[in-house]
Design an enzyme around this catalytic site. Sequence first.
Site, PDB file in Angstrom:
ATOM      1  N   GLU A 102      -0.612  10.709   1.102  1.00 12.18           N
ATOM      2  CA  GLU A 102      -1.978  10.173   1.095  1.00 12.18           C
ATOM      3  C   GLU A 102      -2.329   9.571   2.443  1.00 12.18           C
ATOM      4  O   GLU A 102      -3.475   9.696   2.912  1.00 12.18           O
ATOM      5  CB  GLU A 102      -2.116   9.122  -0.011  1.00 12.18           C
ATOM      6  CG  GLU A 102      -3.543   8.639  -0.257  1.00 12.18           C
ATOM      7  CD  GLU A 102      -3.985   7.470   0.609  1.00 12.18           C
ATOM      8  OE1 GLU A 102      -5.183   7.144   0.602  1.00 12.18           O
ATOM      9  OE2 GLU A 102      -3.129   6.885   1.335  1.00 12.18           O
ATOM     10  N   ASP A 141       0.870  -1.177   0.000  1.00 12.14           N
ATOM     11  CA  ASP A 141       0.000   0.000   0.000  1.00 12.14           C
ATOM     12  C   ASP A 141       0.909   1.229   0.000  1.00 12.14           C
ATOM     13  O   ASP A 141       1.489   1.575   1.021  1.00 12.14           O
ATOM     14  CB  ASP A 141      -0.877  -0.031   1.252  1.00 12.14           C
ATOM     15  CG  ASP A 141      -1.777   1.178   1.397  1.00 12.14           C
ATOM     16  OD1 ASP A 141      -1.830   2.009   0.483  1.00 12.14           O
ATOM     17  OD2 ASP A 141      -2.415   1.295   2.467  1.00 12.14           O
ATOM     18  N   HIS A 148      -1.982  -2.385   6.106  1.00 11.41           N
ATOM     19  CA  HIS A 148      -1.443  -1.572   7.192  1.00 11.41           C
ATOM     20  C   HIS A 148      -0.805  -2.424   8.283  1.00 11.41           C
ATOM     21  O   HIS A 148      -0.884  -2.099   9.471  1.00 11.41           O
ATOM     22  CB  HIS A 148      -2.520  -0.652   7.772  1.00 11.41           C
ATOM     23  CG  HIS A 148      -2.743   0.573   6.932  1.00 11.41           C
ATOM     24  ND1 HIS A 148      -3.070   1.800   7.471  1.00 11.41           N
ATOM     25  CD2 HIS A 148      -2.668   0.768   5.595  1.00 11.41           C
ATOM     26  CE1 HIS A 148      -3.190   2.685   6.498  1.00 11.41           C
ATOM     27  NE2 HIS A 148      -2.951   2.079   5.346  1.00 11.41           N
ATOM     28  N   ASP A 153      -5.522   2.520  -5.834  1.00  8.93           N
ATOM     29  CA  ASP A 153      -5.096   2.256  -4.464  1.00  8.93           C
ATOM     30  C   ASP A 153      -5.458   0.817  -4.123  1.00  8.93           C
ATOM     31  O   ASP A 153      -6.233   0.176  -4.852  1.00  8.93           O
ATOM     32  CB  ASP A 153      -5.761   3.227  -3.489  1.00  8.93           C
ATOM     33  CG  ASP A 153      -4.903   3.500  -2.252  1.00  8.93           C
ATOM     34  OD1 ASP A 153      -4.101   2.630  -1.879  1.00  8.93           O
ATOM     35  OD2 ASP A 153      -5.037   4.591  -1.660  1.00  8.93           O
TER      36      ASP A 153
END
Length: 350
Positions: free
Chosen positions: A205, A176, A317, A228
């Site tokens: 971002e 990511d 994440h 994304d």
Amino acid sequence: MNANFELLTELTEAHGAPGHEDRIREIVRRELGDVADEIRTDAMGNVVATVEGSEDPDYEVAVAAHMDEIGFMVKHVTEAGFLKLDALGGWDPRVLRAQRVTVHAAEGDLDGVIGSPPPHTMSEEERESTDEIEDLYVDLGRDGEDVADLVSVGDVVTMSQDTRALGETVTGKSMDDRVCLFAMLEAAKRVDPDVTVHFAATVQEEVGLRGARALGVDLDPDLAVALDVTVANDIPQFSDESKHVTELGGGAAIKLKDGSVITNPTVRKRMESVAETENVDHQLEVLPAGGTDTAGFQNTHGAKPVGAISVPLRYMHTVTEAAHADDVDATIDLLAAFLDTETGEHDYRL
């Protein structure tokens, strides 16, 4: 993977926390140097590579993928030489203990590790407590005086992780959004557009779509498309398939909504039509929360038709994220086909 795995590895293993995307910027400019008619970098660090349209150069499409990865900033150096951190982006602190990191100091990169007390010495209450970023610290394996000479408040910290093929997937840090940045670069090398296309590699971002919002002031495209990653919860913890959002191996995800945007239905339908015509595997994405650069373009320069293509990602994440090789290829194929068939005559009005 049909696409260039070496380039994807270079992108994902490079370091670029929000506001410190210099190393990624160099790669983007290198890869698009022979493709674009013009490359420029704005005051925030966004890179825009423009390919002039061969038929209708006045009609402009902006394609965006962000360069930054979640990371940290040093907020304090203790007398003993441990670093206290402030998060740059949305971390899950549960997965951070005992992970290797890179501290980007003025005199060069330093290896470190996020400390983790052994469970033998922890009370039951400590073992059951929930970690917070402020509880973490980085150990550089040096005494306090050495660390004070080498590290300053404001230095950034990123994860230290290599990129590997794991079965049919690709795993590593900063997938990511480097996997989508990679898809944008590869698509840019394929297209010969009728309309002008601005390939934008954006900054910051992960801390609020800041680069795209600033870029939207400078660019005034007729159509904007963001790339994304999106959630793929097709894992044992989610037995309810309605909560998967997307599934690895299901193809490029065409976004309907996320927490920041509802994409233009006519843009989305054309993406679906292109995918079906070109036999590109695809799936639809309804993401309950989270935002992308799509919203940045929609909110800064008036009403714009916007669309988004996502790469499904497991373990988003965290320290090691995973994407399916076929989904990456499908995203490149769909974006390239969508841009090559944009004539400037499609009616995206609602």
